[in-house]
Design a protein around this motif. Structure first.
Motif, mmCIF file in Angstrom:
data_model
loop_
_atom_site.group_PDB
_atom_site.id
_atom_site.type_symbol
_atom_site.label_atom_id
_atom_site.label_comp_id
_atom_site.label_asym_id
_atom_site.label_seq_id
_atom_site.Cartn_x
_atom_site.Cartn_y
_atom_site.Cartn_z
ATOM 1 N N ASP A 82 0.174 -20.476 1.797
ATOM 2 C CA ASP A 82 0.339 -19.087 1.082
ATOM 3 C C ASP A 82 1.167 -19.288 -0.127
ATOM 4 O OD1 ASP A 82 2.348 -19.231 2.801
ATOM 5 O OD2 ASP A 82 2.585 -17.136 2.682
ATOM 6 N N VAL A 83 2.253 -20.027 -0.213
ATOM 7 C CA VAL A 83 3.308 -20.081 -1.229
ATOM 8 C C VAL A 83 2.469 -20.987 -2.359
ATOM 9 C CG1 VAL A 83 5.575 -20.960 -1.972
ATOM 10 C CG2 VAL A 83 5.144 -19.965 0.133
ATOM 11 N N TRP A 84 1.910 -22.093 -1.662
ATOM 12 C CA TRP A 84 1.337 -23.200 -2.815
ATOM 13 C C TRP A 84 0.167 -22.352 -3.705
ATOM 14 C CZ3 TRP A 84 2.454 -27.795 -4.556
ATOM 15 C CH2 TRP A 84 1.357 -28.753 -5.074
ATOM 16 N N ASN A 85 -0.777 -21.818 -2.716
ATOM 17 C CA ASN A 85 -1.884 -20.972 -3.397
ATOM 18 C C ASN A 85 -1.430 -19.903 -4.436
ATOM 19 O OD1 ASN A 85 -3.551 -22.924 -2.184
ATOM 20 N ND2 ASN A 85 -4.160 -21.492 -0.620
ATOM 21 N N GLY A 86 0.039 -19.494 -4.030
ATOM 22 C CA GLY A 86 0.292 -18.439 -4.943
ATOM 23 C C GLY A 86 1.050 -18.858 -5.934
ATOM 24 N N GLY A 87 0.939 -20.085 -6.344
ATOM 25 C CA GLY A 87 1.238 -20.509 -7.551
ATOM 26 C C GLY A 87 2.737 -20.902 -7.930
ATOM 27 N N ASN A 107 13.061 -13.832 -2.064
ATOM 28 C CA ASN A 107 11.561 -13.465 -2.372
ATOM 29 C C ASN A 107 10.911 -14.485 -3.410
ATOM 30 O OD1 ASN A 107 9.080 -12.079 -2.806
ATOM 31 N ND2 ASN A 107 10.009 -10.477 -1.612
ATOM 32 N N TRP A 108 9.611 -14.833 -2.685
ATOM 33 C CA TRP A 108 9.111 -15.809 -3.822
ATOM 34 C C TRP A 108 8.793 -15.368 -5.268
ATOM 35 C CZ3 TRP A 108 9.282 -20.721 -2.978
ATOM 36 C CH2 TRP A 108 9.561 -21.242 -1.499
ATOM 37 N N GLN A 109 8.686 -13.735 -5.261
ATOM 38 C CA GLN A 109 8.692 -13.082 -6.591
ATOM 39 C C GLN A 109 9.682 -13.658 -7.501
ATOM 40 O OE1 GLN A 109 8.024 -9.005 -5.752
ATOM 41 N NE2 GLN A 109 5.981 -8.961 -6.570
ATOM 42 N N GLN A 110 10.846 -13.900 -6.930
ATOM 43 C CA GLN A 110 11.948 -14.224 -7.927
ATOM 44 C C GLN A 110 11.812 -15.457 -8.550
ATOM 45 O OE1 GLN A 110 14.694 -12.615 -4.486
ATOM 46 N NE2 GLN A 110 16.077 -12.929 -5.931
ATOM 47 N N VAL A 111 10.854 -16.311 -7.954
ATOM 48 C CA VAL A 111 10.655 -17.527 -8.668
ATOM 49 C C VAL A 111 9.139 -17.733 -9.363
ATOM 50 C CG1 VAL A 111 12.491 -18.910 -7.550
ATOM 51 C CG2 VAL A 111 10.590 -18.972 -6.428
ATOM 52 N N GLY A 112 8.640 -16.666 -9.435
ATOM 53 C CA GLY A 112 7.416 -16.461 -9.922
ATOM 54 C C GLY A 112 6.176 -16.482 -8.769
ATOM 55 N N GLY A 113 6.481 -16.298 -7.683
ATOM 56 C CA GLY A 113 5.376 -16.780 -6.747
ATOM 57 C C GLY A 113 4.794 -15.217 -6.182
ATOM 58 N N PRO A 114 4.208 -15.327 -5.065
ATOM 59 C CA PRO A 114 3.870 -14.004 -4.491
ATOM 60 C C PRO A 114 4.868 -13.346 -3.892
ATOM 61 C CG PRO A 114 3.342 -15.770 -2.908
ATOM 62 C CD PRO A 114 3.969 -16.540 -4.131
ATOM 63 N N ASN A 115 4.578 -11.756 -3.593
ATOM 64 C CA ASN A 115 5.445 -11.114 -2.932
ATOM 65 C C ASN A 115 5.561 -11.218 -1.358
ATOM 66 O OD1 ASN A 115 7.372 -9.033 -2.380
ATOM 67 N ND2 ASN A 115 5.983 -7.164 -2.673
ATOM 68 N N ARG A 116 6.388 -11.995 -1.038
ATOM 69 C CA ARG A 116 6.804 -12.546 0.229
ATOM 70 C C ARG A 116 8.100 -13.106 0.519
ATOM 71 N NH1 ARG A 116 4.331 -11.849 4.966
ATOM 72 N NH2 ARG A 116 5.939 -13.008 6.537
ATOM 73 N N ARG A 117 8.818 -12.741 1.496
ATOM 74 C CA ARG A 117 10.198 -13.095 1.812
ATOM 75 C C ARG A 117 10.002 -14.629 2.086
ATOM 76 N NH1 ARG A 117 13.347 -10.641 6.473
ATOM 77 N NH2 ARG A 117 11.345 -10.301 7.525
ATOM 78 N N ILE A 118 11.244 -15.412 1.728
ATOM 79 C CA ILE A 118 11.195 -16.733 1.929
ATOM 80 C C ILE A 118 11.680 -17.079 3.202
ATOM 81 C CG2 ILE A 118 12.404 -18.782 0.828
ATOM 82 C CD1 ILE A 118 12.463 -17.705 -1.682
ATOM 83 N N ASN A 174 5.256 -28.654 11.423
ATOM 84 C CA ASN A 174 4.424 -27.808 11.912
ATOM 85 C C ASN A 174 4.884 -26.251 12.097
ATOM 86 O OD1 ASN A 174 4.541 -25.976 14.549
ATOM 87 N ND2 ASN A 174 3.026 -27.510 15.263
ATOM 88 N N LYS A 175 6.134 -26.023 11.887
ATOM 89 C CA LYS A 175 6.633 -24.719 11.731
ATOM 90 C C LYS A 175 6.337 -24.368 10.301
ATOM 91 C CE LYS A 175 9.477 -24.263 15.388
ATOM 92 N NZ LYS A 175 10.804 -23.658 16.139
ATOM 93 N N VAL A 176 6.600 -25.121 9.298
ATOM 94 C CA VAL A 176 6.193 -24.745 7.789
ATOM 95 C C VAL A 176 4.666 -24.233 7.696
ATOM 96 C CG1 VAL A 176 5.963 -25.189 5.480
ATOM 97 C CG2 VAL A 176 8.022 -25.832 6.668
ATOM 98 N N SER A 177 3.952 -25.014 8.339
ATOM 99 C CA SER A 177 2.289 -24.953 8.032
ATOM 100 C C SER A 177 2.004 -23.577 9.004
ATOM 101 C CB SER A 177 1.550 -26.008 8.786
ATOM 102 O OG SER A 177 1.724 -26.129 9.930
ATOM 103 N N THR A 178 2.720 -23.252 9.960
ATOM 104 C CA THR A 178 2.384 -22.154 10.975
ATOM 105 C C THR A 178 3.078 -20.812 10.490
ATOM 106 O OG1 THR A 178 3.897 -22.577 12.525
ATOM 107 C CG2 THR A 178 1.546 -23.268 12.604
ATOM 108 N N SER A 179 3.978 -20.777 9.261
ATOM 109 C CA SER A 179 4.469 -19.422 9.116
ATOM 110 C C SER A 179 4.445 -19.074 7.519
ATOM 111 C CB SER A 179 6.231 -19.714 9.052
ATOM 112 O OG SER A 179 6.686 -20.235 10.321
ATOM 113 N N HIS A 180 4.318 -17.900 7.106
ATOM 114 C CA HIS A 180 3.954 -17.455 5.952
ATOM 115 C C HIS A 180 5.360 -17.564 5.198
ATOM 116 C CE1 HIS A 180 0.265 -16.021 7.140
ATOM 117 N NE2 HIS A 180 0.781 -15.418 8.119
ATOM 118 N N GLY A 181 5.000 -17.808 3.763
ATOM 119 C CA GLY A 181 6.308 -17.973 2.897
ATOM 120 C C GLY A 181 7.476 -18.894 3.157
#
Lengths: 305, 282
Positions: free
Chosen positions: B112-117, B136-147, B189-196
């Motif tokens: 989701d982060v990668w596709n979010g730009g 939040n990914w928004q602070q570095v130009g990404g989607p509104n999602r907690r890191i 595994n953990k990164v691929s199954t979590s959001h942000g």
């Protein structure tokens, strides 16, 4: 009566008694030696940091901070929550198995439950990683957890793991109530649920409490399954004790910390090594407190009845 | 008769570990990054030379070095260089590192982060995320999602390379706590199954399907992805050498294994796992 006792004590002990006693003593001695070595190796940290080992909320070994409060909190909260989730289900299942299930089906069901208890914890842990983490993240998504690694996930996984243990021991305890008493209750026109509540449960109760305690003991000591789903985030301690928000955050337990890499790192650093071993001592004390509480509860129950 | 049998079995059971030891098992522990190359080499040597090799990854690189220092293993696999602290802990051990190849540490993110730009981060942005100033990914130009930052646990070579790049010395790393991941498989595994999610991972393990390796944006605006080309040139900042460490120069079975790993015959294995061979680095 007293003469018999003196006569018995004067009789030379037979071989079986000797073997049993020497075995028991050797075992106790080995445990004491192990505990002594353990305490000796933990002592540098205990004398250096004292009570901050227990009350300190910061653990950063590179900064010489060794406070286990977050891990103690994690261990207790996760085990208690697992206990609260598992015990009602386990007792319900045990009562069903013992009192309602037709006798021919009982051994099959019992074997199935015991089979569940025999599954190695790493299998549960991996199922937790593959399935439960994602389910919990979806289920709790209204609260916006950071990921599926949460204290709550660990608690649910532990509940599943201790469920069969508690069930099978609780069922054993229910089966110790003689069938004749159930028949007598029927003869006195008590129906099934009255028989269970008035006759069977009061007698089986101490054993069932014991089963639940065994469950807590297993939950407290469980390492690898918790390790895989708890997130291993240090220093999570609530600002007030019943703040539930940390349940949907990652955390750390005494066992997950000891399952981690820090047991490999401090060789040759006695303070760090001592602090790591102190975690084990703390776990021992926490477990002992739970067991003693359980014994006291049972005693209270007995004196009341 | 039965008792005699029992005794025989008991003696056999007691002697079994001794006779196993007599076979001289080559014991290896350490980095999960180096592990696949060594394990596959070990399998080939087992077939060809009949060597018995036990490979384990308890505690990562530092775990391997500690085990070597304590004499519990014959070879330590490491994805970080030896440092003076290792020598200070084990003054009697003559650590002898042999370089076997190279790899890079990548910052990997979830889909989701990668596709979010988010395709690249600067050093300061990564520092901000590590210190929880950027949450939040928004602070570095990404989607509104907690890191969700998954930190490689202490002792892992990956973590040390990352820490040295950001802070120079490991002692300078500020005390911040993150959820931890251990082996490479777990991080992925953990990164691929979590959001942000974001974590540090050996670049070779970033498959581009479940987890995605970010490029590093340098101060002059250049975007440098962790590819073999940039690792070989040395302009990707978190590149590192991979090591097999012995106590003194390798001898016997340890020498057989190490010689095999640095020979041309393992080039395909090393490339298959996405690492660079010594020849690539020349």
């Amino acid at each position: 009566m007293s003469t018999t006792a003196t006569w018995q004590s004067r009789r030379p002990p037979d071989l079986t008694t000797c073997l049993v006693w020497s075995g028991a003593l050797a075992f106790a001695l080995a445990m004491l030696i192990a505990l002594g070595l353990w305490i000796a190796q933990a002592s540098p940290a205990i004398s250096e940091y004292g009570q901050t080992l227990v009350t300190g909320q910061q653990w950063f070994y590179r900064h010489q901070l060794f406070g286990a409060a977050g891990m103690i909190y994690g261990s207790i909260v996760v085990s208690l929550l697992a206990f609260l989730l598992a015990t009602p289900l386990a007792f319900g299942t045990a009562i069903y198995l013992s009192e309602y299930l037709p006798a021919p089906a009982r051994p099959w069901a019992k074997t199935a439950v015991e089979f569940l208890a025999a599954i190695p914890s790493v299998v549960y842990g991996l199922l937790g990683v593959i399935l439960l983490r994602n389910w919990m993240a979806d289920f709790l998504s209204p609260f916006d957890p950071l990921s599926g690694d949460m204290l709550a996930t660990a608690a649910v996984l532990l509940a599943v793991m201790i469920l069969p243990t508690v069930t099978t021991f609780a069922e054993d305890s229910l089966r110790t109530v003689p069938a004749a008493q159930r028949l007598a209750a029927r003869a006195l026109a008590l129906n099934k649920s009255q028989t269970i509540r008035r006759i069977v449960l009061p007698q089986a109760w101490p054993g069932m409490v014991g089963a639940a305690l065994l469950g807590i003991g297993r939950a407290l000591g469980e390492t690898i399954a918790v390790f895989l789903v708890i997130g291993r985030l240090d220093n999570q301690f609530p600002d007030h004790l019943f703040n539930p928000s940390l349940l949907i955050e990652p955390g750390q337990t005494l066992t997950s910390k000891r399952g981690g890499p820090e047991t490999h790192i401090p060789m040759g650093a006695p303070l760090h090594w001592g602090a790591i071993l102190s975690l084990g001592l703390i776990l021992l004390i926490v477990s002992a407190l739970f067991v003693i509480t359980g014994i006291l509860l049972r005693r209270l129950q007995k004196t009341r009845s | 008769m039965l008792k005699l049998h029992f005794k025989t079995w008991l003696i056999a059971a007691l002697l079994a570990p001794v006779s196993l030891n007599a076979q001289e098992i080559l014991r290896i522990n350490g980095s999960t990054t180096v592990n696949p190359v060594v394990t596959e080499s070990a399998e080939i040597l087992k077939k060809e030379n009949g060597l018995t090799i036990h490979v384990d990854t308890q505690g990562g690189s530092s775990g391997g070095i500690s085990a070597l220092g304590d004499g519990r293993v014959d070879i330590a696999m490491s994805s970080r260089p030896l440092n003076p602290a290792d020598q200070a802990k084990y003054p009697k051990v003559k650590f002898h590192p042999t370089k076997i190849g190279a790899d890079a540490v990548a910052m990997i993110v979830s889909k989701d982060v990668w596709n979010g730009g988010i395709k690249a981060l600067t050093r300061n942005q990564i520092k901000g995320i590590y210190e929880k100033k950027i949450t939040n990914w928004q602070q570095v130009g990404g989607p509104n999602r907690r890191i969700a930052f998954f930190n490689k646990e202490p002792g892992r070579g990956t973590w040390e390379v990352f820490a040295k790049w950001l802070y120079g010395k490991i002692e300078n790393v500020p005390p911040v706590a993150h959820p931890e991941v251990g082996a490479n498989e777990e991080a992925r595994n953990k990164v691929s199954t979590s959001h942000g999610a974001i974590s540090q991972l050996s670049a070779a393990w970033a498959d581009g399907k479940t987890v995605f390796a970010l490029a590093i944006q340098s101060d002059d605006g250049k975007i440098i992805p962790p590819t073999a080309e940039h690792i070989a040139k040395g302009d990707y900042p978190m590149s590192r050498s991979l090591w097999l460490i012995t106590n003194g120069p390798p001898t016997g079975n340890a020498k057989t294994l190490i010689d095999f790993v640095i020979s041309e015959r393992t080039h395909d294995i090393i490339h298959k796992h996405g690492y660079l061979t010594l020849a690539d680095l020349k």
